[in-house]
Motif scaffolding. Sequence first.
Motif, mmCIF file in Angstrom:
data_model
loop_
_atom_site.group_PDB
_atom_site.id
_atom_site.type_symbol
_atom_site.label_atom_id
_atom_site.label_comp_id
_atom_site.label_asym_id
_atom_site.label_seq_id
_atom_site.Cartn_x
_atom_site.Cartn_y
_atom_site.Cartn_z
ATOM 1 N N UNK A 183 0.822 -1.218 0.000
ATOM 2 C CA UNK A 183 0.000 0.000 0.000
ATOM 3 C C UNK A 183 0.853 1.263 0.000
ATOM 4 N N UNK A 184 2.119 1.154 0.356
ATOM 5 C CA UNK A 184 3.003 2.320 0.235
ATOM 6 C C UNK A 184 3.191 2.704 -1.240
ATOM 7 N N UNK A 185 3.130 1.733 -2.107
ATOM 8 C CA UNK A 185 3.327 1.986 -3.541
ATOM 9 C C UNK A 185 2.015 2.155 -4.292
ATOM 10 N N UNK A 186 0.994 1.320 -3.983
ATOM 11 C CA UNK A 186 -0.266 1.355 -4.725
ATOM 12 C C UNK A 186 -1.415 1.062 -3.762
ATOM 13 N N UNK A 187 -1.819 2.042 -2.937
ATOM 14 C CA UNK A 187 -2.837 1.787 -1.905
ATOM 15 C C UNK A 187 -4.228 1.516 -2.469
ATOM 16 N N UNK A 188 -4.545 2.018 -3.654
ATOM 17 C CA UNK A 188 -5.887 1.863 -4.220
ATOM 18 C C UNK A 188 -6.175 0.423 -4.671
ATOM 19 N N UNK A 189 -5.130 -0.365 -4.908
ATOM 20 C CA UNK A 189 -5.339 -1.737 -5.400
ATOM 21 C C UNK A 189 -6.075 -2.596 -4.388
ATOM 22 N N UNK A 234 -3.223 5.649 -12.501
ATOM 23 C CA UNK A 234 -2.847 6.944 -13.075
ATOM 24 C C UNK A 234 -2.932 8.073 -12.064
ATOM 25 N N UNK A 235 -3.830 7.911 -11.095
ATOM 26 C CA UNK A 235 -4.014 8.968 -10.087
ATOM 27 C C UNK A 235 -3.591 8.510 -8.692
ATOM 28 N N UNK A 236 -2.811 7.470 -8.625
ATOM 29 C CA UNK A 236 -2.424 6.906 -7.334
ATOM 30 C C UNK A 236 -1.523 7.859 -6.561
ATOM 31 N N UNK A 237 -1.661 7.839 -5.230
ATOM 32 C CA UNK A 237 -0.864 8.689 -4.353
ATOM 33 C C UNK A 237 0.339 7.945 -3.774
ATOM 34 N N UNK A 238 0.545 6.678 -4.222
ATOM 35 C CA UNK A 238 1.640 5.884 -3.684
ATOM 36 C C UNK A 238 2.994 6.380 -4.142
#
Length: 405
Positions: A183-189, A234-238
Motif C-alpha cells: 500500500x506504500x506503492x499502490x494503496x488503491x489496489x 494513473x491517479x495513485x498517491x503511492x
Amino acid sequence: YALIQKKFSFGSVFMLILFETINGYALIQKAPEFKRKFRLHAFFEFKNKKDSIKSLSNIIQGKIGKNFVKFLKNNLIPQLPLIVNDAKIKTALLKKWGFSFWKILLKKGLYREIRSNLGKILGKKDYPSNLNRVQNMTHSIFGYKIKLNGSKMDTAVIYTIRLLEEIDKELNCFYIRLKEWYSWHFPELAEIITDKIVYAEVISKIETKKNLRFIDLSKSINKEAEIKVIEASETSLGVDIFPEDLFCILSLCTQIIFLNNFRQTLQGYLHTRMYNIAPNLTALVGEKLGGKLISHAGSLLNLAKSPASSIQIFGAEKALFRAIKMRTKTPKYGIIFNSTFVKECETNIKGKVSRILSGKIALASRIDALGEFKYGGSIGLKKKFKIEKRIEQIQSFFKKKPVLS
C-alpha cells in the motif's frame, strides 16, 4: 511350526508343543531316553516366500490353513495333548476338532529354551544364516498390523483439518503484511481487489503500477476491475518502491500462491478421505465441517458415542461453563454454526435448527462408525432432505403465527 514333545514331573504323559519358524512346520519330540532334550519328529517346508508369508499371517490372525491342518493330522501322535503359544490357535483348533488342547503356563521359559536350541533341533532346517532375510520376512508378515486402513483414517482427517486451519491463519497473516507493505506503492489496489489470492496474483504479474498498461490481467480479474485498476494507477498517491522491497514483496506473493495451491490439494484429499470413512456425515454437513467435528471429538468412534446435546455445543464449551457460572443463557450452537442450515436460517429459529441438525449428525456418525454397511452416503442425503423440509415447516409456522400487541 514345531511340535515339541515334553515330559512333566507330575506324570509320564508326553506333550506336543507347537513352535513356528519362517521355513515351515515341524514336529519335535522329547523323551527321557533321548540324549538331547528335543528331537525332530516331522517337518513341512514352505514352497517359497509367498507361501511362508501367507501361512504365518493366517496363524497370527487365528486362521488355520489347509497345509497346517493336513500336517497336524498326518503327524500328531494319538492321545497326546498339544501345547500352543497363542490363544487364537487354541480356539481355532478346538472349533475344528473339538478335543482338548493344553496350553502350558510357563510358556515363556519353555519357548525361550526351544529358540535357543533351535539350530540343534532342526539341524539344516534352522533359521537362515542371513539375518536380512529374517528381517525382511518379519516386516512382510507384520506389515498388515501397521498398514493404514479405513478404520484408522480418521486420524489422518484430524491432522488434515488442523493443517488447514493453520494454513488459513498463515494466509490471513501474510495477506495483511502484503497489503500493508504494497500500500506504500499502490494503496488503491487493495480497495478494488478484496480477494487475498487474486491480490497476490495481480501484484506478482504487474510488479509496479507503471507496468499495468502492458500486462493482461483478464485471467485474474474481470474487465471492469481491470479498468478500475488502470484508472486508479494513473491517479495513485503511492510512492515509488525500491528494488529490494519489491523483491521481498514478490517473494511474499509467491508464498501466498503456493500455500493456496497446497490448501486446495489438502481440501481434495480431505474430500476423498471423508467420503471413505464417513460418507453419511459428509453428505449431511460436508467434508470440512464433518472433519472439524471428528477432530473435536478425537475420532469418529468418539463422535458416534457423543449424545446429540453434546454435539450441538461442540466448540462452545467455554461459553457454556461461563453461562452456567454467571446464570445466563447457555449457547445454542458451536461448530455446527458453520453449517449452511444454521447460517442461512432466520435468527429466531437457529437454536431449533441446530438441535435438529445435531440429532441427525449423531445418527449419521453412528452409522459410519458402527454400521456394517454405510450405504454410500444415501442415509446422510435422506437426513439432509428431512432437515430442509423441517426448516421450511418451522419458517412457515413462524410466518403464520400472529404477533401479539
